[in-house]
Enzyme design. Structure first.
Site, PDB file in Angstrom:
ATOM      1  N   THR A 458       0.863  -1.184   0.000  1.00 29.75           N
ATOM      2  CA  THR A 458       0.000   0.000   0.000  1.00 29.75           C
ATOM      3  C   THR A 458       0.900   1.235   0.000  1.00 29.75           C
ATOM      4  O   THR A 458       1.993   1.200   0.569  1.00 29.75           O
ATOM      5  CB  THR A 458      -0.884   0.000   1.274  1.00 29.75           C
ATOM      6  OG1 THR A 458      -1.877  -0.995   1.107  1.00 29.75           O
ATOM      7  CG2 THR A 458      -1.536   1.344   1.533  1.00 29.75           C
ATOM      8  N   ASP A 489      -9.217   0.385   5.159  1.00 33.20           N
ATOM      9  CA  ASP A 489      -9.081   1.671   5.856  1.00 33.20           C
ATOM     10  C   ASP A 489      -8.591   2.795   4.940  1.00 33.20           C
ATOM     11  O   ASP A 489      -8.826   3.966   5.221  1.00 33.20           O
ATOM     12  CB  ASP A 489      -8.072   1.531   7.008  1.00 33.20           C
ATOM     13  CG  ASP A 489      -6.688   1.118   6.494  1.00 33.20           C
ATOM     14  OD1 ASP A 489      -6.619   0.232   5.623  1.00 33.20           O
ATOM     15  OD2 ASP A 489      -5.680   1.695   6.947  1.00 33.20           O
ATOM     16  N   GLY A 510      -1.442  -1.465   6.670  1.00 28.75           N
ATOM     17  CA  GLY A 510      -1.527  -2.641   7.529  1.00 28.75           C
ATOM     18  C   GLY A 510      -2.915  -3.249   7.454  1.00 28.75           C
ATOM     19  O   GLY A 510      -3.648  -3.030   6.485  1.00 28.75           O
TER      20      GLY A 510
HETATM   21  N1  ASP Z   1      -4.435  -1.053   4.832  1.00 23.47           N
HETATM   22  C1  ASP Z   1      -4.667  -1.687   3.584  1.00 23.47           C
HETATM   23  C2  ASP Z   1      -6.023  -2.332   3.618  1.00 23.47           C
HETATM   24  O1  ASP Z   1      -6.365  -2.926   4.611  1.00 23.47           O
HETATM   25  C3  ASP Z   1      -3.655  -2.713   3.230  1.00 23.47           C
HETATM   26  C4  ASP Z   1      -2.217  -2.318   3.401  1.00 23.47           C
HETATM   27  O2  ASP Z   1      -1.926  -1.294   3.989  1.00 23.47           O
HETATM   28  O3  ASP Z   1      -1.333  -3.010   2.913  1.00 23.47           O
HETATM   29  O4  ASP Z   1      -6.703  -2.275   2.643  1.00 23.47           O
END
Ligand code: ASP
Length: 591
Positions: A458, A489, A510
């Protein structure tokens, strides 16, 4: 014994002396030296009054310090509104009643005049200055940075006394609380008491929160909350409380240490901090990016590591070039994230992870710290750069978040770049998807998982521009093998992205569900606002105390340009640059 001691003549003048005796003393003193140079105390005195009724004790102490009847007092009434300005005769009468015979009224709203030698001449021969109440912004507008300010400082240097009540107290700070409660609006004062932030009417008007907030924003500054009918008499670093109520001293804020409060009353004495000016780091601009929670494997080749570094570098350089040239943080955030979206290494745009249906659904958001406005899109499938569509939601609609078909339709209206869904696929992501699918068919992921089902990548960006505006943005393909229709999120303001000029800008990465449950990015901002914590304290608390270990991390920048990254994942792809020469790219934990 009441009186003042003339060091050069060795003469001690009692306040009980009768006027003719006193004048004789003064004439002798004047023959020997300029009386204004000789008045004790040597380094000058500040009398900082918290407003309200001026008690006889406070007036008496000021008059005594000013030199009693020998004082040459300049009264500055500029904090008053035009209609409230007193006339010179009335002021002279008032101070004569209080024991000072020689009073001059000094007032202008014209900064040019405040710089004229003739205007400031009375300050040159004054032994004392009294600054009356009203609005401190009026005093600041007229005098900060002018000859009046330098003459006031010179008066202190030669041993004079400056007293002020209410606005006349606030203006004595360098970092001045102009207005606002509980969120202080800060501007510059006359800096007569370095490294201190003075607040007045302190208990009466319930101003503890704004002072705490100001002190935590300006490391190296102590807070002095002076209540009504109370004064702090400061000579050098030594301070004494007089009057009817209390003075609350907020310790200097230091990284990692909580603020301490001391409540002092009549007769209490203390030493103001001796630390040297330690102004907050005030960079002109700052930018931080992340490329997701996680890191490269231990046995990755140097070339692989370099490829990641290059990806972060290209994005950071783009954003840096925008803020460096005076561009806005919003433009920098959008442009930086577009580069990361176009890079197949990262889980955003090209290179996004696969959902359970074997396709890609992308989420993104952007937020403007100046207005608290934001734009976001969720579950888009054909938009090449979701961050730019999010920006358009903010700029061109009255909404904050558009999802699915509606967002696609809006993309058509806005004529943004479109691609087939397969454009986002890469072989590397497909392999990872197959592995994760297999694993999850045997052992489903739990609801609140620390199993780190996400795969890094991300992307996010936070920036402070040279206009003082903060912005944050985040873009993602979401979690690997996420359920069709799942929204994480990243497009939720307050969860994955948040920006507020008065606190910070944050982008998260995350396990999105955890970041939504704990409103992570908004919580960090609110801890700064309501608990007066630093950005680092706030982010560490949320990541370490509220979330589970392994949930992910954030990159953030505060209003002063301090960039922080905090994560509990094994590593985080991250980079930062700021106008003080920082240019930092990191991938692994140990760096
Ligand atoms: N936070 C992102 C999600 O849950 C994924 C990530 O940060 O890698 O969609």
């Amino acid at each position: 014994m009441k009186g003042f001691h003339n060091r050069k003549t060795g003469m001690f003048i009692r306040r009980t002396m009768r006027v003719p005796q006193m004048l004789c003393g003064m004439i002798v003193a004047l023959l020997v030296t300029d009386v204004s140079l000789a008045i004790e105390p040597r380094q000058g005195t500040l009398v900082v009054v918290g407003g309200g009724q001026l008690t006889d004790e406070i007036v008496g102490r000021f008059v005594e310090l000013a030199g009693g009847q020998a004082a040459r007092l300049v009264v500055i009434p500029t904090a008053s509104s035009d209609s409230g300005l007193p006339d010179a005769d009335a002021v002279a009468r008032l101070w004569r009643e209080r024991g000072i015979r020689n009073t001059i009224l000094l007032h202008t709203r014209d900064r040019e005049q405040a710089n004229e030698a003739a205007f400031v001449a009375p300050l040159r021969s004054a032994t004392a200055v009294w600054i009356s109440g009203g609005q401190q912004s009026r005093l600041a507008a007229a005098y900060v940075g002018t000859k009046v300010q330098s003459e006031l400082q010179a008066l202190l240097k030669r041993g004079g006394v400056i007293g002020g009540t209410s606005a006349g107290a606030a203006i004595q700070s360098g970092v001045m609380i102009e207005s606002g409660n509980p969120v202080p609006r800060i501007s510059r004062g006359l800096d007569l008491l370095p490294n201190s932030i003075i607040d007045q009417h302190f208990l009466r008007r319930d101003r503890a929160n704004r002072l705490l907030s100001a002190v935590s924003q300006y490391p190296g500054h102590a807070g002095l909350g002076v209540d009504e009918s109370t004064a702090l008499v400061v000579q050098g670093r030594h301070a004494t409380v007089i009057g009817n109520s209390f003075v609350v001293v907020v310790s200097e804020s230091q990284a990692g240490k909580p603020l301490r409060l001391r409540t002092l009353r009549h007769g209490n004495e203390f030493e103001l901090g001796t630390s040297q000016p330690n102004r907050p780091k005030q960079v002109k601009w700052a930018i931080g990016i992340h490329g997701g929670a996680g890191t490269v494997s231990k046995d990755a080749s140097p070339e692989t590591v370099q490829t990641w570094r290059n990806g972060l570098r290209a994005a950071l350089e783009k954003g840096k070039s925008i803020v460096e040239a005076g561009g806005t943080s919003l433009d920098a955030v959008e442009a930086t994230i577009r580069i990361l979206e176009d890079n197949p290494l990262f889980n955003a745009g090209k290179g996004a992870v696969f959902n359970s249906a074997g396709g890609h659904e992308l989420d993104s958001s952007i937020m403007d710290g100046r207005t608290l406005d934001g734009g976001a899109v969720a579950g888009v499938t054909t938009v090449k750069n979701p961050i730019s569509l999010a920006r358009r939601v903010m700029d061109k609609t009255r909404h904050v978040l558009l999802a699915g078909q509606g967002a696609e339709q809006f993309a058509t209206e806005q004529k943004v770049d479109r691609v087939e869904n397969a454009y986002f696929s890469t072989e590397r992501r497909r392999e990872i998807w197959n592995r994760v699918r297999q694993r999850e068919s045997v052992k489903p992921v739990s609801r609140v998982s620390t199993a780190r089902p996400w795969q890094y990548g991300t992307v996010g960006c936070v920036a402070l521009d040279s206009h003082g505006n903060l912005a944050a943005g985040t873009s993602t393909g979401g979690l690997n093998n996420k359920k069709f229709g799942r929204v994480g999120d990243s497009p939720i303001l307050g969860a994955g992205t948040y920006a507020d000029n008065e606190t910070c800008a944050v982008s998260a990465t995350g396990t999105g569900e955890q970041f939504i449950r704990h409103t992570v990015t908004a919580q960090i901002s609110q801890l700064m606002r309501h608990r007066s914590w630093t950005l680092k304290q706030s982010a560490e608390y949320v990541l370490h105390e509220r979330l589970n270990k392994g949930d992910g991390g954030v990159i953030a920048v505060d209003l002063h340009g301090n960039i922080e990254w905090v994560y509990t994942s094994p590593g985080m792809f991250r980079a930062a640059a700021s106008s003080d020469g920082r240019f930092d790219i990191r991938i692994r934990d140990e760096e």
